[in-house]
Design a protein around this motif. Structure first.
Motif, PDB file in Angstrom:
ATOM      1  N   SER A  59      17.382  57.918  38.736  1.00 45.50           N
ATOM      2  CA  SER A  59      18.605  57.426  39.060  1.00 45.50           C
ATOM      3  C   SER A  59      19.404  58.417  39.553  1.00 45.50           C
ATOM      4  O   SER A  59      20.315  58.365  40.520  1.00 45.50           O
ATOM      5  CB  SER A  59      19.331  56.609  38.035  1.00 45.50           C
ATOM      6  N   PRO A  72      23.188  53.560  37.715  1.00 46.24           N
ATOM      7  CA  PRO A  72      23.633  54.079  36.171  1.00 46.24           C
ATOM      8  C   PRO A  72      22.685  55.262  35.791  1.00 46.24           C
ATOM      9  O   PRO A  72      21.362  54.868  35.951  1.00 46.24           O
ATOM     10  CB  PRO A  72      23.529  52.818  35.454  1.00 46.24           C
ATOM     11  N   THR A  79      19.456  49.788  34.175  1.00 46.50           N
ATOM     12  CA  THR A  79      18.225  50.661  34.119  1.00 46.50           C
ATOM     13  C   THR A  79      17.191  50.244  34.006  1.00 46.50           C
ATOM     14  O   THR A  79      15.856  50.582  34.232  1.00 46.50           O
ATOM     15  CB  THR A  79      18.449  51.846  33.258  1.00 46.50           C
ATOM     16  N   ASP A 143      15.334  52.191  43.090  1.00 45.45           N
ATOM     17  CA  ASP A 143      15.064  52.721  41.889  1.00 45.45           C
ATOM     18  C   ASP A 143      14.764  51.933  40.803  1.00 45.45           C
ATOM     19  O   ASP A 143      14.708  50.595  40.859  1.00 45.45           O
ATOM     20  CB  ASP A 143      16.776  52.977  41.180  1.00 45.45           C
TER      21      ASP A 143
END
Ligand SMILES: Nc1nc2c(ncn2[C@@H]2O[C@H](COP(=O)(O)OP(=O)(O)OP(=O)(O)O)[C@@H](O)[C@H]2O)c(=O)[nH]1
Ligand SMILES: [Mg+2]
Length: 507
Positions: A59, A72, A79, A143
């Motif tokens: 990230s 984050p 996440t 991500d």
């Protein structure tokens, strides 16, 4: 949803788009809905997934590339979810639920993903975050949750999304991958990379075009003041071990890269670093020993400010900042420039723009062809449709229009040092594969007359052919790619000439 105008589809993607159109015209509902995501991906920016183990620094790297601390980097609900950062207005978060429903929520006031989504994560398929960052006009960055997470479901989400889990390949919408490593390579990473490679169209004998690696957290290796010798050695080792799956592994200091990219080093930070720099060298070294030392020892800067500096720069960044001040750097801009160089993030940008963005058309066309090829094995489709898909994709791969994909692959193999051609032929192949204007492709000045270009194409074609006669099989294969590229270019020059003369005659 905002995507590029259909007119921006590159010539190679356009060929594959035509196959999608033909598939739709067959009028079979199942085929049409199977092909729809392949079609959609072709009209959007290149989708690049950032993947790696839990806590590897994924990230942080996404933020460094996006130029904003939006992903984050603390453990929050998000996440654990696949999150695509894409270009769009207005800025917002789309929650794509497994039920196919899409909910929209705003970003936080600080412009980051909210800690909570207001929906159970088990119900969420993935997130799409619309941002106005310019870089996202050419790339969508995805991500992913950490591979090898204790939570199997979290880890599986990544494998599923990039198409590396068994039969879900067709659902994959990722064209390329950046693999992030911290200190080691784990089996789960190599497995996912291998499967990504198998589903994304790269044959086993070919070097990967659509994946490279980053050794992030390089600043934590070796000496605080100079972690690079160790980082380079480790990255070199990873690069060799993963040469079948990645086109190299570059070491970078990801945290520093993020801080610099998001403008996270301010004038007041520069003042604080200048004040700390007045301490004797031995005391500065003592401060950098640990977070507790840095924030706890007596120093002319508040503990709160020091805590912020530690979180944003880490010991290596602080040591770079001190050194910059010692050499006379003054103010945030000058120190930021030193931090930028020290992060070695340019190596990452070169890969992203050179290897990925510049070749976006070829990468997207390749990924889409691979997806269509996989559909040919999808038993939910009727046999005649599967056979038609298999034949059509095979014919497209062999067509002159898509020869550029083969040329590009040849360039990658040559530049990776797997194949050795004489320098003049390596250069010629590079120009043929990577440039657009016919004269430019032949290494001639723009505006060269078609006759002169044709002469050069014939010479070069002979040069490749003669070299192939006495070359080893691998070199022979690459030289024949160069030879065919010249022949196809000759055909194109002939066509252009005859169109020109027809136009001339009719005017
Ligand atoms: N020193 C240093 N710390 C880093 C670097 N990159 C990331 N970190 C820190 O490592 C922690 C994890 O970073 P993330 O970017 O969240 O890692 P991730 O791979 O996204 O983690 P998950 O999503 O939880 O799997 C954070 O505290 C980061 O600040 C780096 O290059 N150097
Ligand atoms: Mg993360």
């Amino acid at each position: 949803m905002t995507g590029p105008a259909p007119g921006t589809v590159g010539p190679l993607s356009a060929v594959v788009l035509r196959i999608c159109d033909q598939a739709e015209r067959r009028g079979v509902a199942e085929l049409r809905s199977a092909v729809a995501p392949v079609r959609a991906a072709l009209t959007e920016p290149l989708r690049v997934a950032v993947l790696g183990s839990v806590n590897a620094g994924k990230s942080t790297l996404v933020n460094a590339l996006v130029g904003r601390s939006v992903a984050p980097t603390r453990a929050t609900e998000c996440t654990r979810l696949v999150t695509a950062y894409r270009y769009g207005h207005p800025e917002l978060v789309e929650i794509h639920l497994r039920s196919r429903e899409i909910r929209r929520i705003p970003l936080t006031r600080a412009g980051t993903l909210p800690d909570e989504l207001g929906v159970p994560t088990e119900d969420v398929d993935h997130l799409e975050v619309m941002l106005s960052q310019q870089v996202l006009r050419t790339l969508t960055l995805v991500d992913t949750p950490g591979l090898g997470s204790l939570n199997i479901e979290t880890s599986d989400r990544t494998a599923e999304f990039i198409g590396a889990s068994g039969g879900a390949a067709v659902a994959a919408t990722v064209d390329a991958v950046i693999a992030v490593f911290s200190a080691d390579i784990r089996t789960v990473e190599t497995d996912v990379l291998r499967r990504f490679r198998a589903t994304s169209g790269g044959g086993p004998a070919q070097s990967p075009v659509n994946a490279f690696g980053v050794l992030s957290k390089a600043d934590l290796l070796g000496r605080i003041q100079d972690p690079w010798p160790e980082a380079e050695e480790l990255a070199g080792d990873f690069s060799r071990r993963l040469s079948d799956q990645l086109a190299g592994v570059a070491p970078i200091a990801g945290l520093l890269a993020e801080t610099v990219a998001v403008g996270g080093f301010t004038e007041s930070d520069a003042d604080a670093v200048a004040a700390l720099s007045t301490l004797p060298a031995a005391e500065r070294r003592a401060l950098l020993r640990s977070g507790e030392h840095f924030t706890g020892r007596p120093a002319p800067v508040s503990g709160q400010v020091r805590d912020r500096l530690w979180c944003r720069l880490a010991p290596y960044g602080l040591s770079v900042a001190f050194e910059a001040v010692d050499r006379g750097a003054h103010g945030a801009a000058a120190i930021t420039a030193a931090l930028h160089r020290a992060s070695r993030v340019d190596a990452l940008h070169e890969r992203v723009t050179g290897q990925f963005a510049r070749r976006a058309d070829a990468l997207k066309a390749s990924a889409a062809l691979a997806r269509l090829e996989h559909l040919a094995f999808d038993r939910t489709l009727a046999r005649p449709d599967r056979l038609w898909l298999a034949d059509t994709v095979e014919a497209a791969r062999l067509s002159p229009e898509l020869h550029r994909l083969i040329e590009l692959q040849a360039v990658i193999e040559t530049t990776a040092g797997e194949v050795t051609l004489p320098d003049r032929l390596t250069e010629a192949l590079l120009a043929l594969a990577e440039r657009d204007d016919p004269a430019d492709r032949l290494g001639l000045a723009a505006g060269t007359a078609p006759e002169a270009s044709a002469r050069r194409a014939r010479e070069l074609s002979d040069d490749f052919r003669l070299f192939a006669f006495s070359a080893a099989p691998r070199e022979q294969r690459i030289a024949s790619v160069g030879h065919r590229a010249c022949q196809l270019l000759l055909d194109q020059l002939e066509r252009d000439r005859s169109v020109g003369s027809t136009l001339g005659a009719s005017s």
